[in-house]
Every structure is written in structure tokens, then in C-alpha cells.
Enzyme design. Structure first.
Site, PDB file in Angstrom:
ATOM      1  CG  ASP B   8      -1.679   1.268   1.420  1.00 28.66           C
ATOM      2  OD1 ASP B   8      -1.650   2.119   0.518  1.00 28.66           O
ATOM      3  OD2 ASP B   8      -2.330   1.404   2.484  1.00 28.66           O
ATOM      4  CE  LYS B  70      -1.574   7.071  -3.418  1.00 31.13           C
ATOM      5  NZ  LYS B  70      -2.019   6.174  -2.349  1.00 31.13           N
ATOM      6  CD  GLU B 171      -4.660   3.631  -2.297  1.00 29.47           C
ATOM      7  OE1 GLU B 171      -5.457   4.471  -1.844  1.00 29.47           O
ATOM      8  OE2 GLU B 171      -3.525   3.924  -2.705  1.00 29.47           O
ATOM      9  CG  ASP B 193      -9.193   4.414   1.137  1.00 29.81           C
ATOM     10  OD1 ASP B 193      -8.746   5.135   2.050  1.00 29.81           O
ATOM     11  OD2 ASP B 193      -8.462   3.731   0.394  1.00 29.81           O
TER      12      ASP B 193
HETATM   13  N1  LIG Z   1      -6.793   9.495  14.681  1.00 31.99           N
HETATM   14  C1  LIG Z   1      -6.843  10.173  13.547  1.00 31.99           C
HETATM   15  N2  LIG Z   1      -7.759  11.153  13.377  1.00 31.99           N
HETATM   16  C2  LIG Z   1      -7.805  11.848  12.222  1.00 31.99           C
HETATM   17  N3  LIG Z   1      -6.979  11.635  11.199  1.00 31.99           N
HETATM   18  C3  LIG Z   1      -6.034  10.695  11.320  1.00 31.99           C
HETATM   19  C4  LIG Z   1      -5.927   9.901  12.469  1.00 31.99           C
HETATM   20  N4  LIG Z   1      -4.916   9.029  12.301  1.00 31.99           N
HETATM   21  C5  LIG Z   1      -4.423   9.281  11.087  1.00 31.99           C
HETATM   22  N5  LIG Z   1      -5.083  10.280  10.484  1.00 31.99           N
HETATM   23  C6  LIG Z   1      -4.834  10.864   9.193  1.00 31.99           C
HETATM   24  O1  LIG Z   1      -4.973   9.883   8.171  1.00 31.99           O
HETATM   25  C7  LIG Z   1      -4.104  10.183   7.112  1.00 31.99           C
HETATM   26  C8  LIG Z   1      -3.292   8.982   6.770  1.00 31.99           C
HETATM   27  O2  LIG Z   1      -4.135   7.953   6.460  1.00 31.99           O
HETATM   28  P1  LIG Z   1      -3.613   6.730   5.612  1.00 31.99           P
HETATM   29  O3  LIG Z   1      -2.363   6.227   6.162  1.00 31.99           O
HETATM   30  O4  LIG Z   1      -4.735   5.817   5.468  1.00 31.99           O
HETATM   31  O5  LIG Z   1      -3.368   7.480   4.254  1.00 31.99           O
HETATM   32  P2  LIG Z   1      -2.449   7.063   3.081  1.00 31.99           P
HETATM   33  O6  LIG Z   1      -2.682   5.641   2.771  1.00 31.99           O
HETATM   34  O7  LIG Z   1      -1.076   7.483   3.389  1.00 31.99           O
HETATM   35  O8  LIG Z   1      -2.972   7.992   1.924  1.00 31.99           O
HETATM   36  P3  LIG Z   1      -3.762   7.652   0.594  1.00 31.99           P
HETATM   37  O9  LIG Z   1      -4.436   6.370   0.811  1.00 31.99           O
HETATM   38  O10 LIG Z   1      -4.674   8.794   0.454  1.00 31.99           O
HETATM   39  O11 LIG Z   1      -2.712   7.642  -0.432  1.00 31.99           O
HETATM   40  C9  LIG Z   1      -3.232  11.314   7.532  1.00 31.99           C
HETATM   41  O12 LIG Z   1      -3.693  12.518   6.961  1.00 31.99           O
HETATM   42  C10 LIG Z   1      -3.427  11.323   9.035  1.00 31.99           C
HETATM   43  O13 LIG Z   1      -3.293  12.632   9.560  1.00 31.99           O
HETATM   44 MG   LIG Z   2      -4.290   4.626   1.793  1.00 32.45          MG
END
Ligand SMILES: Nc1ncnc2c1ncn2[C@@H]1O[C@H](COP(=O)(O)OP(=O)(O)OP(=O)(O)O)[C@@H](O)[C@H]1O
Ligand SMILES: [Mg+2]
Lengths: 439, 611
Positions: B8, B70, B171, B193
Site C-alpha cells: 500500500d 503521491k 485501494e 477510503d
Molecule cells: N486518529 C486520527 N484522526 C484523524 N486523522 C487521522 C488519524 N490518524 C491518522 N489520520 C490521518 O490519516 C491520514 C493517513 O491515512 P492513511 O495512512 O490511510 O493514508 P495514506 O494511505 O497514506 O494515503 P492515501 O491512501 O490517500 O494515499 C493522515 O492525513 C493522518 O493525519
Molecule cells: Mg491509503
């Protein structure tokens, strides 16, 4: 009462407790000489109540009641089965939507299809031996399907019943996908089979797309020969059973008459009826004449003279009866008995196929009952040919099309209707909706 | 069976999983973290840092720390979006040779796929260290709403990282695969998502291991980063109100604001208010340093971001309607992505679907797990394959060509199951026309130029004839990989011509190859550096010991002329080793280490004689 019927009674109750008299359709009661008592009983017959109940609720003594029923039976107006099987109301009112279509579709039982025809078919050897990671049975099946896929219906391709529900269609598609989705052969050497497998998957997906979309499925079904639904098949089966029973009852009656009377007496009586038929004809009463001829024929079947006259009189009688039926249908309709009215209108159309009111009404009632929609469209069009500016017909036709999923036609008819009746807001709204969904 | 990585590649965090012994398993990195920040940094010495290491030094090294790339992958430089956002990034962005985007770090430019490749390389390494075996095959995920260019760029990133990319999958689809794995269910589910950079919604039909995507949509520029941005803006506004200064002019201050915003946002998912405290945030240059300190509560956060949440719900609604469904037709809602932890998000999702979202999946890990499951299913063999997961995916955007008047003619509708194909009959529009230019687009607008130009090609060698007489059938194919290919057939002659749609942006094959080589070279030299460092430490330790023994040993052997020579020789070896260290020569360093080790042994025994 005949001996055979009394014999069937095994309990203290008389046979009338089990006998359920039915009205027969072949004789028009209004044209038969009936005593008021007979008429009273006849119109109580509903096809559900037992003879005992009918007699009790009419207030006649049992003996008198039985005699009256026998007389009605002799006049060909009612009948019953010797066993006295009880029918449910439902069975007697089958909602078979298109008896002829159903009959046609059920008459010829197809031979069971060969389950794996590809195993015995001849294919190009070079293909069967080509370098590819596939066993021979799989190759054969792929070659077979690829060859046939454009001839097969969506249903045959997905191997589902014609009236399969969404759930089963989806299951079938998923199952077939497991065989033909390219991922099944991920990074396998498939040679020329690669494109075949992909083509099959695309074709199957197309079939699924159509069948899983109700509108598209309806439109697609309309391009296939009609095939009855399981419910329709069931209804047709019941209808057939009833018709057979009617036939049996007629035959029984005939046999009884034959048994009761010596041949000479029967022939004499037949002749009497024939004479009065001719009499009625002279008095310009073909309906009564027809009844008399039918009685002659049941006493002395196969008599060429009688049959000839029957042929002659039948259409005339039918037409007159149809006119009466037309009135009757109206009154039935006004009493809210739309099922009966529909049946009567359909009978009218048998003899008066261009009766505009009957055409329109039959179409409307079929629409309301949501059955035989294509026949209804046919009636509606015929009525329109006679009365092109009738707005009501346009509306009915539009709704029929809508029901059939033929939105383009529906749109056209609604538009015509709206031109005639611009004030109908409901139709205006529907028109707008239709245009919107058509994009 | 060969292992396949499920990666991922997130905007903010990445995660890697593998199916092992029939069960999908997330692999933690050396630090014990199950997800790794998608952050890459370059040290002054040109060394790469990835993940937590990179994140930790971001504040002090903002220009050389690349995050959230990304958001730019596969995009065009001149797109409005990129032009808007590039100013906000602390790192330097510039136009690449194909109207693509490059980032400048120190004296070198990198393409976006190269940066993503560094993250992927790290994820690969995490798995390889865990299994102590090389793994080269991978399934990588991307947002469902990515277009062809973004997908190709993601695949390029994988190839640059030296991965054999079996498939790029969506995803939310991956999340559904993980949700349904090993269960005998027949259900229609929605996957919501909301990650760091993108929002996706997908509706799937699950039936005993088969996953049919029926609709998918999203916004590739809507995610947690935007929530952070709102908070940052709010802080900047308050700071400016108080001091009349824009703290964003200082990259380090901007990075601190950003970090604080995200931290506050995450905390507000679990508590009602937080204090944001950034002492010594901004220096005025007049010997004065300004602080930022303010309370932020959940209500305020929701006020700042409610429109973002509502936008996701709007997209859900449109998607469900497009699929001919109503929210009631969905029997389970799966929440994915870190941002979906925000209570307001959960509240509105629950309200819209009329049911509580499923709580059984881990929002940060399901996507990688699903990718691993798909990879495993693809490579699995034999009769068992019939039981494996099968994914029936769709193309998320409509595909078509530009026709007269600049309009877009759709040939393949969005949400069509792939593989699929469509044909278009093309006739000449001018007398004597012998060639035609076909432009292929992806998108939903009726005006071609408002959609994404996938590529173009020239159909040449047409027979000279009056207009409308020559008929060419152009066929578009989308493979199960989602890759578009085009072929043309002259109806009259049956002559077939296969056409390569040249991507209008993105990298050329040569560039990808070269970048992959660069990456390999870097890894090799990094491995050598590491080895050199190890040896250097050892050698320096030995030299230190020898030098300590020198005076004593000198005393013991001062009598013998022969021994005097040995002493000189030992000194020469030390010299050589020092030179090798200075010149960073690994080979001669290892050579001299052997000599030094021998000398040390001899010296030790001599010293013992003395004592
Ligand atoms: N407890 C929380 N409350 C609110 N937001 C959160 C929390 N924990 C993480 N996030 C937010 O979630 C986001 C990251 O999520 P995730 O890891 O699923 O995204 P990603 O896979 O990196 O991004 P994408 O899937 O969009 O490419 C960040 O913006 C982070 O600030
Ligand atoms: Mg993601």
C-alpha cells in the site's frame, strides 16, 4: 342421479356433499328455456360451493334441488365430476397471461441437450496440439464456446433458466468468470487461446450486464421467443386441467344421455331439437337455434346435417351473443368485477375482433392486471387504427410500453397524449422524467 | 509458492504485507512499526533516508525532505492543481521534459516515480529482512480514481524499485479483498477510503471469493492533508492577526505548523480539545522570536473541515445513484484510511448509509493485506486456484476519442468490467485524406480537452479516395491490468495496424530503465558504504590497539635489527590503511585489515613476553 354417482358415496352424507357443480361455458344461459327455479339455482353456482350447500342456501328441499341440478345438467348448463373433487377458487381463476403462447412453448418438449458437446466435436488438430498450458478438455471447451458464443442467448451462455432471478444470474456469472477471467491463466502460456479466453469473458460479461439490468433485460427478452415463467407454466397447467375436466364432464353427460335413452329415442329427440333449431332460425333467433343444435349434436353426435347447420349458425349466434356480452361486460365492470369483465370482453373480441370499445377495454384491463402486455399493445393499436385521435388510447399504449420497458415508444405515445391533453400534469411530469433518464 | 509483496503505497504512510502459510500478514519494519511514513530525505552527504528517519529530521531539513509526492504522481506540470499546490510545498518542484513534474534536491532532479520508488525499495527491504530472502514480485495499490497516467507512473515507480509489478489494484478494492478473505459471504458492500491524500468510494458485490466492483469514484485530491491544511491556515491566520507576519515564509516554521496541525487533528479524534504550542516558531530577524500558542477544540476543527467531509458524502451519493442503488441496498460499509478515524466522518457516513460501519478491519493495514491476497491469488497454481480470490475490476473513467468540434465521444463507459473492448468506425472527412490524427482521452466531460489526454496517434497510409469512402475500424482494448491498447483495421483491405498510444506525460521506457539502473547503483554503493563503514570502524579499532602496544613492543625487540624491520613494516601497514580510509577504498581497506590483524596478534604475544 345416476347410479355411478350414488355408488361413490361411502358415508351417510349424500353425494351432493362432495359434488361441486361448475358452470359450463359452451351454452349461453340467457338463450335457454329455464324455469325460475332453475335460473335461481344456476346463478348461485360459483364453482366453489358444494351442491349440498347450494341447495341448502336456496331453500329448496334436497330432493327438489337435486332434480333441478339434474335438469340443468341435461340442458348443458352445469356439470360436475363424478368424484366431486373440490376446487379452490384460485384454481378456477387461473391468471394465465397468454394461453396460446404458453401452450406453444410447452407443447414441444425439447430433447435434453448434450451436456458437453465439445468433447465429441471435431476441431482443428493444430489448435488442439498448439503449445499452450491447457489440457485438451479445456481447449475443446474454449474452442466450442468461442465458436458458439454469438449464437447462444445470454441465458444459455450463463447457463441459467430463462426466468432466473438476479441472485442466480450473479452466481452463474461469478462461476463462469472463474473459468474465463484472464487472471485464471495469469502469466500462463496460452498461445492463440489467450484472445479466445478474453473474448469469451467479454461476451459473458456482456450477457451479465444485460441480464442484471432490469430494463435491458426486458428489452432483450422481447427479442427472444416467448418463454413462460414458472408461474405461468403452473397457471397453464391448471387451466389445462380445468379444460380437461370440462371435457370429461361433457363426455360424461353425453354418455349418460346415451345410456339413459335407447338409440331410436335419442335420434328422435335430436331431430326434435333440430326442428326447433330451424324454427328459431326462421324467427331470426340464431342464439337459441345454436343451443338447440348443440343439444341435437350431443344426442346424436357426428350427424352431418346437424354439424353443417352448426357451422352456419355459429358465427351469427356468436355475434349476437358478443353484443350481449358487451353490455354484460360493461355492467360487470361497473360493479367492479374487472376479472369477469375482462373475460367477457375477450369473448366479445372472439366474434367481433374490431369492436373498438372491447379492444380499448381489454387493453386497459390487461394493463391493470399486468399480463399479456403484448396482446394488449396489439388491441390498443387496432383500436387506434379505428380511432386515431383517441387520447385515452395513447395514454394506455404509453403505459403498456413503459411496463414493457420500451421507453422510447412510451415517450412517443406520452408526447402524443400530452399534445391532446396538455393539462394533464401527471403525464407531463412523467414525460419529463422519461426524457431526463434518456439523457 | 513464490512470495508476492502487497504494498500500500500511501500518500502519508506505506504498508507491506505478504500471504504466508495461507494467511495475509503485515510486516513490521525494524523499528517495530507496521506502517512506514512515505517520506524520503537526502542528507548533506547525499544519503537517502526513508520513513521514520526521514520524518524525524524533516523540521531541520525541510527543503530536502519529500513527502506526499503521491499527490503529484502521473500529473502534468501545467495542470491547474499542480500550479496551485506547488507553492505550498517546502521542497522545490519544477517542470520535467514531458510536461511532468520533477523535484530538485541538492544538485539533482528526481522524477516523482523515482521518489516513490525509494519508498517502495524500503518496503521491499522491510519484507526481505523479515524473511531473510529476496522478494521481487509485488502488487501495488493506487487510489481507485487514479487515471491511466497515474497508474502507469505508479507501475513505473515499482519497476524503478526493481520490482516485478504483477498488478496495480485499487485501494478500496484491496480493502474489500481483505474484508472478505476466507469468509463465505454473499454481500454488497461499500468501501469508504479517506486517506492522507485521496478519497475513494467503491461498491462491490462479493460472492464466495469473487469480488465484482460495480461502481467506483473518488477525488484524487481530497484527504487528510487537506484537513491539516485547514488547521495550518487557521494557525497562520491567528498568528498573522497577532503579529502581522506570515510564518510560512520560513520553511522550518511551515513544517512545524504542518506537524502540529496533524498532531492536533489526530488528538481531536479522541479528545475534545488540544493545546497547540509552538515556542520560538518564527524569528523576526530583529532579535525577537515569536511563539504560537492556542487552544483548538473539536467543534472548531469540524467547522473548519465540514465541507471536506460533506464532499465525500456527495461523491458517495452520486456513485450509489449511478449504480442504480440506494444506500439501503448496501449491507456493510467498510471504513478505510486514517482520516476515517475522525468522529465527524464516521457520524456522517453512518447517517448517510443508515448503518454503523464495520469495525472489524484495521484502516491502516487492510489495503496492503488485500494487495498481498491478490498477489497470492494471481500466482497460485493448480486446482486450488479455483478457490482463490478472483477480482472483477472496472475501469474508473470513461475512455473515448475527440471528434469533430472538439467533443468527447465515449467508447468505453466508466465502471465497465475489464478486460473489455470497443470499436469505433472512422471515415475520412476530407477528399483525398490519407492520414488522420486520433486523440485518446479519459474522463467524463463532454468537451474532450477537459478530460485527461492519454495519448495520440496518427493513422497513416489511407487510400486516396473521396471523403467518407475509406472506413477504418479502431478498436480499443482495456486489459485486466487496466492498460489501454489500440488497433486499427482498414475495413476494405482488412489490413491491420497496431498502434502504440504514446503517453503524453510520464516517463519514457528509456528513462524508466535508466532510473532503475540509478536506483540499483545507489543501492549498491549504499551497501558498499555500509560495508566500508563497518570495516573502517574495525580497522580503526585495531590500529588504536596496535598503537597502544607499540612502545612496549619496541622495548622488547630493540636489540634485534631484524625486528626493527618488522616494526617498520607494521607502521607501513597502518599508513596504508589510513590512506584507504581517506580514499574510501573498500578493497584495499579489507586487504590492510588482514595485515593489521596479523600484526596485532604478533604484537600481543611480544607484549606478553615482556610482561
Ligand atoms: N486518529 C486520527 N484522526 C484523524 N486523522 C487521522 C488519524 N490518524 C491518522 N489520520 C490521518 O490519516 C491520514 C493517513 O491515512 P492513511 O495512512 O490511510 O493514508 P495514506 O494511505 O497514506 O494515503 P492515501 O491512501 O490517500 O494515499 C493522515 O492525513 C493522518 O493525519
Ligand atoms: Mg491509503
Amino acid at each position: 342421479m345416476t347410479t355411478e354417482e350414488t355408488n361413490t358415496s361411502g358415508s351417510d352424507e349424500g353425494p351432493e356433499a362432495r359434488i361441486v357443480p361448475q358452470r359450463t361455458g359452451s351454452i349461453d344461459p340467457s338463450a335457454v328455456q329455464l324455469s325460475p327455479e332453475e335460473a335461481f339455482l344456476l346463478f348461485k353456482v360459483d364453482g366453489v360451493s358444494t351442491m349440498q350447500l347450494l341447495i341448502q342456501t336456496s331453500g329448496f328441499p334436497l330432493e327438489r334441488g337435486r332434480a333441478l341440478f339434474d335438469s340443468l345438467r341435461d340442458k348443458g348448463l352445469v356439470g360436475w365430476e363424478s368424484g366431486g373433487r373440490r376446487h379452490t377458487a384460485e384454481e378456477l381463476k387461473p391468471t394465465a397471461p397468454s394461453p396460446d403462447q404458453v401452450a406453444e412453448a410447452t407443447s414441444a418438449e425439447p430433447a435434453p441437450p448434450d451436456k458437453q458437446p465439445w468433447l465429441n466435436m471435431a476441431f482443428d488438430d493444430t489448435l488442439l496440439e498448439e503449445k499452450a498450458d491447457l489440457d485438451e478438455a479445456t481447449r475443446r471447451k474454449i474452442l466450442y464456446l468461442h465458436q458458439k458464443m454469438n449464437e447462444l442467448t445470454h441465458y444459455q451462455l450463463l447457463e441459467v433458466e430463462r426466468h432466473a432471478d438476479q441472485r442466480n444470474i450473479k452466481r452463474a456469472y461469478f462461476e463462469i468468470s472463474r473459468q474465463y477471467h484472464p487472471d485464471t491463466y495469469f502469466r500462463k502460456e496460452l498461445g492463440s487461446f489467450k484472445t479466445r479466453v478474453e473474448d469469451i469473458f467479454k461476451r459473458v460479461t456482456r450477457a451479465y450486464e444485460v441480464l442484471s439490468n432490469p430494463e435491458q433485460r426486458k428489452a432483450y427478452d422481447a427479442t427472444l421467443p416467448y418463454e413462460p415463467t414458472p408461474e405461468e407454466l403452473e397457471a397453464a397447467r391448471k387451466l389445462k386441467a380445468i379444460q380437461e375436466r370440462d371435457e370429461r364432464m361433457r363426455e360424461e353427460r353425453r354418455q349418460r344421455l346415451l345410456r339413459r335413452m335407447p338409440l331410436s329415442q335419442r335420434k328422435a329427440q335430436a331431430r326434435e331439437h333440430f326442428a326447433s333449431a330451424q324454427d328459431y332460425l326462421k324467427r331470426n333467433d340464431p342464439v337459441r337455434a345454436m343451443n338447440e343444435i348443440q343439444l341435437s349434436l350431443s344426442l346424436d353426435p357426428g350427424q352431418a346435417e346437424y354439424e353443417k347447420l352448426a357451422e352456419e349458425v355459429k358465427p351469427k349466434a356468436g355475434k349476437i351473443r358478443a353484443e350481449k356480452d358487451l353490455k354484460r361486460a360493461r355492467s360487470e365492470e361497473s360493479m367492479g368485477r374487472s376479472e369477469d369483465a375482462l373475460r367477457t370482453y375477450l369473448r366479445v373480441l372472439e366474434f367481433l375482433p374490431d369492436e373498438p370499445h372491447a379492444l380499448a377495454k381489454a387493453a386497459e384491463l390487461l394493463l391493470a392486471a399486468k399480463r399479456d402486455l403484448r396482446t394488449a399493445v396489439n388491441y390498443c393499436r387496432r383500436a387506434q387504427a379505428l380511432d386515431p385521435d383517441n387520447a385515452e388510447l395513447m395514454r394506455i399504449l404509453a403505459e403498456l410500453y413503459l411496463e414493457l420497458g420500451m421507453n422510447k415508444n412510451a415517450l412517443r405515445e406520452y408526447a402524443r397524449y400530452a399534445e391532446h391533453k396538455p393539462a394533464d400534469e401527471e403525464v407531463q411530469a412523467r414525460l419529463k422524467e422519461l426524457r431526463r433518464t434518456r439523457g | 509458492m513464490e512470495r508476492v509483496l502487497g504494498i500500500d503505497l500511501g500518500t502519508t504512510y506505506s504498508c507491506v504485507a505478504v500471504v504466508e502459510n495461507g494467511a495475509p500478514l503485515v510486516i513490521a519494519n525494524k523499528g517495530g512499526y507496521r506502517t512506514t511514513p512515505s517520506i524520503v530525505a537526502f542528507t548533506a552527504g547525499g544519503r537517502r533516508l526513508v520513513g521514520h528517519l526521514a520524518k524525524r529530521q524533516a523540521i531541520t531539513n525541510p527543503q530536502n525532505t519529500l513527502f506526499a509526492v503521491k499527490r503529484f504522481i502521473g500529473r502534468k506540470w501545467n495542470s491547474e492543481l499542480v500550479q496551485q499546490v506547488k507553492e505550498r510545498m517546502p521542497y522545490r518542484m519544477m517542470e520535467g521534459p514531458h510536461n511532468d513534474i520533477r523535484v530538485q534536491v541538492q544538485d539533482r532532479q528526481y522524477s516523482i516515480p523515482e521518489i516513490s520508488a525509494i519508498v517502495l525499495t524500503e518496503m521491499k527491504r522491510v519484507a526481505e529482512e523479515f524473511f531473510k530472502a529476496p522478494i521481487s514480485k509485488a502488487v501495488i495499490t493506487c487510489p481507485a480514481y487514479f487515471n491511466d497516467g497515474q497508474r502507469t507512473a505508479t507501475k513505473d515507480a515499482g519497476r524503478i524499485a526493481g520490482l516485478d509489478v504483477l498488478r496495480i489494484i485499487n485501494e478500496p478494492t484491496a480493502a474489500a479483498l481483505a474484508y472478505g478473505f476466507g469468509k463465505k459471504i454473499e454481500k454488497r458492500v461499500a468501501v469508504y477510503d479517506l486517506g492522507g491524500g485521496t478519497f475513494d468510494i467503491s461498491i462491490l458485490e462479493i460472492g464466495n471469493g469473487v469480488y465484482e466492483v460495480i461502481a467506483t469514484a473518488g477525488d484524487t485530491f481530497l484527504g487528510g492533508e487537506d484537513f491539516d491544511q485547514r488547521i495550518t491556515d487557521w494557525m497562520v491566520f491567528n498568528f498573522a492577526k497577532e503579529h502581522n507576519l506570515d510564518p510560512r515564509t520560513d520553511p522550518m516554521a511551515l513544517q512545524r505548523l504542518k506537524d502540529a496541525a496533524e498532531k492536533a487533528k489526530c488528538e481531536l479524534s479522541f479528545q475534545n480539545e488540544v493545546e497547540i504550542n509552538l515556542p520560538f516558531l518564527f524569528s523576526t530577524g530583529k532579535n525577537r522570536t515569536l511563539h504560537f500558542q492556542k487552544m483548538l477544540d473539536r467543534k472548531k476543527l469540524e467547522e473548519l473541515t465540514i465541507d471536506l467531509v460533506e464532499r465525500t458524502i456527495d461523491i458517495c451519493d452520486r456513485t450509489i445513484k449511478d449504480a442504480g442503488l440506494t444506500p439501503k441496498d448496501i449491507s456493510d460499509v467498510i471504513l478505510v484510511g486514517g482520516q476515517s478515524r475522525m468522529p465527524k466522518v464516521q457520524e456522517l457516513v453512518q447517517k448517510y448509509f443508515g448503518r454503523e460501519p464495520c469495525k472489524n478491519v484495521h484502516p491502516d493495514e487492510v489495503v496492503a493485506l488485500g494487495a498481498a491476497i491478490q498477489g497470492f491469488a494471481l500466482v497460485s497454481e493448480g486446482p486450488g486456484k479455483k478457490e482463490e480470490t478472483l477480482l472483477l475490476d472496472v475501469t474508473p473513467h470513461s475512455l473515448g476519442i475527440m471528434i469533430v468540434g472538439g467533443y468527447f465521444q465515449t467508447l468505453i463507459q466508466k465502471n465497465t468490467t475489464v478486460p473489455t473492448s470497443a470499436s469505433h468506425m472512422f471515415t475520412t472527412v476530407k477528399d483525398g485524406q490519407t492520414s488522420a490524427r486520433i486523440m485518446v482521452f479519459q474522463g467524463e466531460s463532454k468537451v474532450a480537452s477537459e478530460n485527461e489526454l492519454l495519448g495520440e496517434f496518427i493513422l497513416s497510409g489511407l487510400r486516396e479516395a473521396p471523403r467518407g469512402e475509406v472506413e477504418i475500424e479502431i478498436r480499443f482494448d482495456i486489459s485486466a491490468d487496466g492498460i489501454v491498447s489500440v488497433s486499427a483495421k482498414d475495413i476494405e483491405t482488412g489490413r491491420q495496424q497496431s498502434i502504440v498510444v504514446t503517453a503524453t506525460s510520464g516517463l519514457t521506457e528509456d528513462e524508466v530503465q535508466r532510473m532503475a539502473e540509478d536506483n540499483r547503483d545507489y543501492l549498491l554503493s549504499a551497501a558498499q558504504d555500509e560495508e566500508f563503514e563497518k570495516q573502517r570502524v574495525q580497522v580503526e579499532k585495531i590500529i588504536e590497539e596496535i598503537e597502544k602496544l607499540l612502545p612496549g613492543v619496541g622495548e622488547v625487540i630493540s636489540a634485534s635489527r631484524f625486528s626493527r624491520e618488522a616494526l617498520n613494516k607494521a607502521e607501513a601497514t597502518i599508513q596504508r590503511a589510513r590512506l584507504a580510509i581517506k580514499r574510501r577504498e573498500l578493497n584495499s581497506l579489507s586487504d590492510s585489515r588482514e595485515g593489521l590483524e596479523r600484526t596485532l596478534t604478533t604484537f600481543k604475544s611480544l607484549a606478553a613476553r615482556k610482561g
